[in-house]
Design a protein around this motif. Sequence first.
Motif, PDB file in Angstrom:
ATOM      1  N   GLU A 157       0.836  -1.217   0.000  1.00  0.00           N
ATOM      2  CA  GLU A 157       0.000   0.000   0.000  1.00  0.00           C
ATOM      3  C   GLU A 157       0.865   1.259   0.000  1.00  0.00           C
ATOM      4  O   GLU A 157       0.458   2.295  -0.501  1.00  0.00           O
ATOM      5  N   VAL A 158       2.021   1.176   0.626  1.00  0.00           N
ATOM      6  CA  VAL A 158       2.986   2.289   0.599  1.00  0.00           C
ATOM      7  C   VAL A 158       4.345   1.685   0.223  1.00  0.00           C
ATOM      8  O   VAL A 158       4.581   0.512   0.509  1.00  0.00           O
ATOM      9  N   PRO A 159       5.218   2.455  -0.401  1.00  0.00           N
ATOM     10  CA  PRO A 159       6.512   1.868  -0.786  1.00  0.00           C
ATOM     11  C   PRO A 159       7.239   1.270   0.435  1.00  0.00           C
ATOM     12  O   PRO A 159       7.303   1.911   1.491  1.00  0.00           O
ATOM     13  N   PRO A 160       7.765   0.039   0.305  1.00  0.00           N
ATOM     14  CA  PRO A 160       8.314  -0.684   1.471  1.00  0.00           C
ATOM     15  C   PRO A 160       9.536  -0.041   2.117  1.00  0.00           C
ATOM     16  O   PRO A 160       9.849  -0.349   3.264  1.00  0.00           O
ATOM     17  N   PHE A 161      10.219   0.850   1.380  1.00  0.00           N
ATOM     18  CA  PHE A 161      11.376   1.499   2.000  1.00  0.00           C
ATOM     19  C   PHE A 161      11.146   3.005   2.184  1.00  0.00           C
ATOM     20  O   PHE A 161      12.075   3.793   2.201  1.00  0.00           O
ATOM     21  N   SER A 162       9.850   3.357   2.341  1.00  0.00           N
ATOM     22  CA  SER A 162       9.518   4.772   2.506  1.00  0.00           C
ATOM     23  C   SER A 162       9.503   5.188   3.976  1.00  0.00           C
ATOM     24  O   SER A 162       9.716   6.347   4.300  1.00  0.00           O
ATOM     25  N   GLY A 163       9.186   4.258   4.875  1.00  0.00           N
ATOM     26  CA  GLY A 163       9.046   4.628   6.284  1.00  0.00           C
ATOM     27  C   GLY A 163       7.915   5.618   6.501  1.00  0.00           C
ATOM     28  O   GLY A 163       7.922   6.373   7.475  1.00  0.00           O
ATOM     29  N   LEU A 164       6.932   5.582   5.615  1.00  0.00           N
ATOM     30  CA  LEU A 164       5.824   6.550   5.710  1.00  0.00           C
ATOM     31  C   LEU A 164       4.966   6.301   6.937  1.00  0.00           C
ATOM     32  O   LEU A 164       4.721   5.150   7.322  1.00  0.00           O
ATOM     33  N   GLU A 165       4.488   7.406   7.534  1.00  0.00           N
ATOM     34  CA  GLU A 165       3.571   7.296   8.675  1.00  0.00           C
ATOM     35  C   GLU A 165       2.149   7.529   8.171  1.00  0.00           C
ATOM     36  O   GLU A 165       1.886   8.513   7.480  1.00  0.00           O
ATOM     37  N   ARG A 166       1.268   6.586   8.511  1.00  0.00           N
ATOM     38  CA  ARG A 166      -0.125   6.711   8.078  1.00  0.00           C
ATOM     39  C   ARG A 166      -1.026   6.181   9.189  1.00  0.00           C
ATOM     40  O   ARG A 166      -0.818   5.058   9.669  1.00  0.00           O
ATOM     41  N   ASP A 167      -1.977   6.989   9.605  1.00  0.00           N
ATOM     42  CA  ASP A 167      -2.945   6.594  10.647  1.00  0.00           C
ATOM     43  C   ASP A 167      -2.266   6.030  11.896  1.00  0.00           C
ATOM     44  O   ASP A 167      -2.714   5.027  12.467  1.00  0.00           O
TER      45      ASP A 167
END
Length: 483
Positions: A117-127
Amino acid sequence: TVSRPMGLRGKQQQGTSRIPSQFHKEERVAMKEALKGAIQIPTVSFSPKESNTTALAEFGEYIRKVFPTVFSTSCVQHEVVGEYSHLFTVQGLDPSLQPYMLLAHFDVVPASEEDWEVPPFSGLERDGFIYGRGTLDNKNSVMAILQALELLLIRNYIPRRSFFIALGHDEEVSGMNGAQKISALLQARGIQLAFLVDEGSFIVDGFIPSLKKPFAMISVSEKGAINLMLQVNMTPGHSSAPPKETSIGILAAAVSRLEQAPMPNMFGSGSLKTTLQHLANEFPFPTNLILSNLWLFQPLVSRMMERNYVTNAMVRTTIALTMFNAGVKVNVIPSTAQATMNIRIHPAQTVQEVLELVKNIVADDRVQFHVLSAFDSLPVSPSDDQALGYQLLHQTIRSVFPEVSVVTPGICIGNTDSRHFTNLTTGIYRFNPLYLQPQDFSSVHGINEKISVQAYETQVKFIFELIQNADTYQRPVSDLHEL
Ligand SMILES: CCCCCCCC/C=C\CCCCCCCC(=O)N[C@@H](Cc1c[nH]c2ccccc12)C(=O)O
Ligand SMILES: [Zn+2]
Ligand SMILES: [Zn+2]
């Protein structure tokens, strides 16, 4: 049943006050940002011979940058081992106390971008979740250990008991260059450890259908393993006039027999029995009664455990067919067919016993067996009242997760870097202070691996507490009488 850690007295260490595990807002922001940065470095292990070495080296630079106090405090010595792994020696004030080790790894398995759902090496924060490969396995532990130490050192904490932090760079491909070399180095220095804590188990939630409450499982052993290749050689030929049997057909029949004949259920002689006995009172009627009377209901319970892949893996040796190779052209009957399988050995069996069983099931002399690698299950670490590592984990779980009423020994169905340290200690404990549900389990080595910001903060808090608990341990009175 709330079982108390008996071996610990919970007293404060003399002369040093306890530092509360409370972190300021800025510290909490900094710790989650540090984890995100770690996830963004693609430290992928592809095979024992192939890994992203640029990323492994970059990770070394990264931890120097985000944990400056760890790298500049005189009681902490840092070494790079096996080119990319890290060994920290934290010198305690009391040399009479045997040191312990916190172990983790920062290499990760590959992740294919398109499935996530998000790039695996992005470290994105969601919810409220940080996404990425390594958020549960195992950069969370690497970063939480260093973060906890950084925060303790900033607060001028000086440990009493020495400890090591070992961070492996090749765990996902069996740890021969990282953990194995760290272990050999410490052995050459004459080090013996009081205990070691690694990944491999969790506060498990929702794996047993009628058990509604989570429980903490500290794995005191891990399964053995065999990588086995089966090969069939037959005469090659033209596909227009095929023989009755081909190498592919013979091999397919052999592996199908293996899939159809599971290895014996070893519930009666395994640690899952003990785990369930610890849990008996957590179940509703009549399961509580059934689990309290395993002398009568063992056959029933052992069959129930087979119904789910994870609990099935805890009651028997499993065989997973992972590679199948034969043929190069559609109209050529190949001479050779090969099938490779990954076998995980239940602690009640040995490599030799399992190989015998496999050969008897295949029961075909045309099938050759090639053992690629093999090792027996790991020794069972103590979990009694005198077992320092187990009792410290127990005590820390009770204080950081007061809502968790059962802490029980268990077995790890996978393998960890800790298996390289049996020469240094008999107390090897696999426990990650995180809740794990079946969907989280699927994300480890799978897709959409993630950790909640709150769970990561709690992991840092857990290690912050564990380090202090290791310094306040007091031998039980019964032990002192024996001196
Ligand atoms: C009452 C029962 C409830 C059961 C709940 C259990 C829930 C699951 C809990 C834990 C999950 C297991 C996590 C295992 C982590 C193991 C790490 C790992 O993935 N290792 C790899 C790679 C590996 C490392 N060393 C070796 C050595 C030889 C082969 C492979 C590896 C792995 O095991 O494949
Ligand atoms: Zn791992
Ligand atoms: Zn892994």
